[in-house]
Scaffold this active site. Structure first.
Site, short mmCIF file in Angstrom:
data_model
loop_
_atom_site.label_atom_id
_atom_site.label_comp_id
_atom_site.label_asym_id
_atom_site.label_seq_id
_atom_site.Cartn_x
_atom_site.Cartn_y
_atom_site.Cartn_z
CB THR A 10 3.29 -59.87 -25.75
OG1 THR A 10 2.60 -60.13 -24.52
CG2 THR A 10 3.05 -58.70 -26.55
N GLY A 11 4.56 -62.84 -26.32
CA GLY A 11 5.05 -64.14 -25.97
C GLY A 11 4.37 -65.45 -26.51
N GLY A 15 4.27 -71.60 -24.04
CA GLY A 15 3.11 -71.33 -22.93
C GLY A 15 1.93 -71.34 -23.15
CE1 TYR A 168 4.88 -63.48 -12.79
CE2 TYR A 168 3.40 -63.99 -10.76
CZ TYR A 168 3.66 -64.12 -11.91
OH TYR A 168 2.58 -64.69 -13.21
#
Ligand SMILES: NC(=O)c1ccc[n+]([C@@H]2O[C@H](COP(=O)([O-])OP(=O)(O)OC[C@H]3O[C@@H](n4cnc5c(N)ncnc54)[C@H](OP(=O)(O)O)[C@@H]3O)[C@@H](O)[C@H]2O)c1
Length: 283
Positions: A10-11, A15, A168
């Site tokens: 995922t993602g 990055g 977070y």
């Protein structure tokens, strides 16, 4: 000829996730990146293919802030691909303002934990078809400051009480608790959590306060590259050394033997699992 192993990340379009996908493709794995931004994903696929070859990378649309989108991702995976050897729950966000997922959960908890919780469940059958499946949850040492506030998972306390770092840390503790509970409930799946180190990416760009925003951009000078930040994810996805080490937390490829009290709390892990199951199953 032996089929290449398959990893879903995922993602994987930016990055640490993109660097992880690129390295896994270079090592001969077939990588599928699950991302919400199609344009960026298509570019990432081209970059990954340059390293790993034409047949080595594919894209599935996935917005982790929407249960409907996650269900569609899992459906598409099952209709297009076979056994899933490695699931890397990597995508993540930080925001200093109270925002919500489509189903009304606080965004960081929703994307960083709930979305991955649901995706993992939906892909369980595909993982069970693989020989020795792995789930790699990209957490953070920010988990050390985390607490799970069960009465505020939808941001019930309002924007006045919202602290981005606290939310977070809560979501990253949830990653660790989820990993440990997953390992307890599904011992055949090797589930790991990790801290990637301080990595120069876009994740901290959503500081609304100019002072913390400046601090983040200054700190970036001392951070490591996404390629270095991907090392522990790649290690946990591929190394025979960690076979059977399910439920553990790794930092810099090293197993961390001391976890926070909250992370070790089995009752808390069970409660989070049950709460996540209840909301994700009902949508
Ligand atoms: N960088 C660090 O220092 C650091 C330290 C500790 C832990 N981590 C963890 O490392 C992981 C990767 O972060 P990163 O540093 O590589 O950050 P990044 O460069 O900002 O990448 C985050 C990825 O997550 C994706 N994403 C965000 N919201 C999403 C959503 N709703 N649905 C699907 N994908 C979504 C982003 O996609 P878009 O391009 O669409 O935004 C992007 O691909 C995160 O879990 C983070 O918590 C990072």
């Amino acid at each position: 000829m032996q089929q290449p192993k398959t990893a879903l990340i995922t993602g994987g379009n930016d990055g640490i996730g993109k660097a992880t996908a690129t390295e896994l493709a270079r090592r001969g794995m077939r990588v599928i990146i699950a991302c919400r931004n199609e344009e960026k994903a298509r570019q990432a696929i081209r970059d990954i293919q340059q390293e790993g070859g034409e047949r080595q990378a594919a894209f599935l649309p996935c917005d982790l802030a929407s249960f409907g989108s996650i269900r569609e991702t899992a459906r598409l995976y099952q209709s297009q691909f076979g056994p899933l050897d490695v699931l890397i729950n990597n995508a993540g966000i930080f925001t200093s303002q109270l925002e919500y997922t489509k189903e009304g959960f606080e965004l960081q908890f929703g994307v960083n934990h709930l979305g991955h919780f649901l995706l993992t469940h939906l892909l369980m059958d595909s993982m069970k078809q693989a020989g020795a499946p792995r789930v790699v949850n990209v957490s953070s040492i920010a988990y050390l400051r985390g607490q799970i506030d069960f009465g505020n998972l939808r941001g019930e306390k309002g924007p006045g009480q919202y602290e981005g770092m606290k939310a977070y840390a809560q979501s990253k503790l949830a990653n660790v608790l989820f990993t440990r509970e997953l390992a307890r409930r599904h011992p055949k799946i090797n589930a790991y959590a990790l801290h990637p180190g301080p990595v120069r990416t876009r994740i901290g760009n959503k500081h609304s306060n100019w002072f913390t925003s400046l601090g983040w951009h200054l700190l970036k000078i001392f951070m490591v590259s996404p390629e270095k930040g991907a090392k522990t994810s790649v290690y946990l996805a591929t190394s025979p050394e960690v076979e059977g080490a399910g439920g553990q937390f790794f930092d810099d490829k090293q197993r961390q033997r001391t976890l926070s009290e909250a992370a070790r709390d089995e009752g808390l892990g069970r409660r989070l699992w049950e709460a996540s199951e209840e909301v994700a199953a009902s949508k």
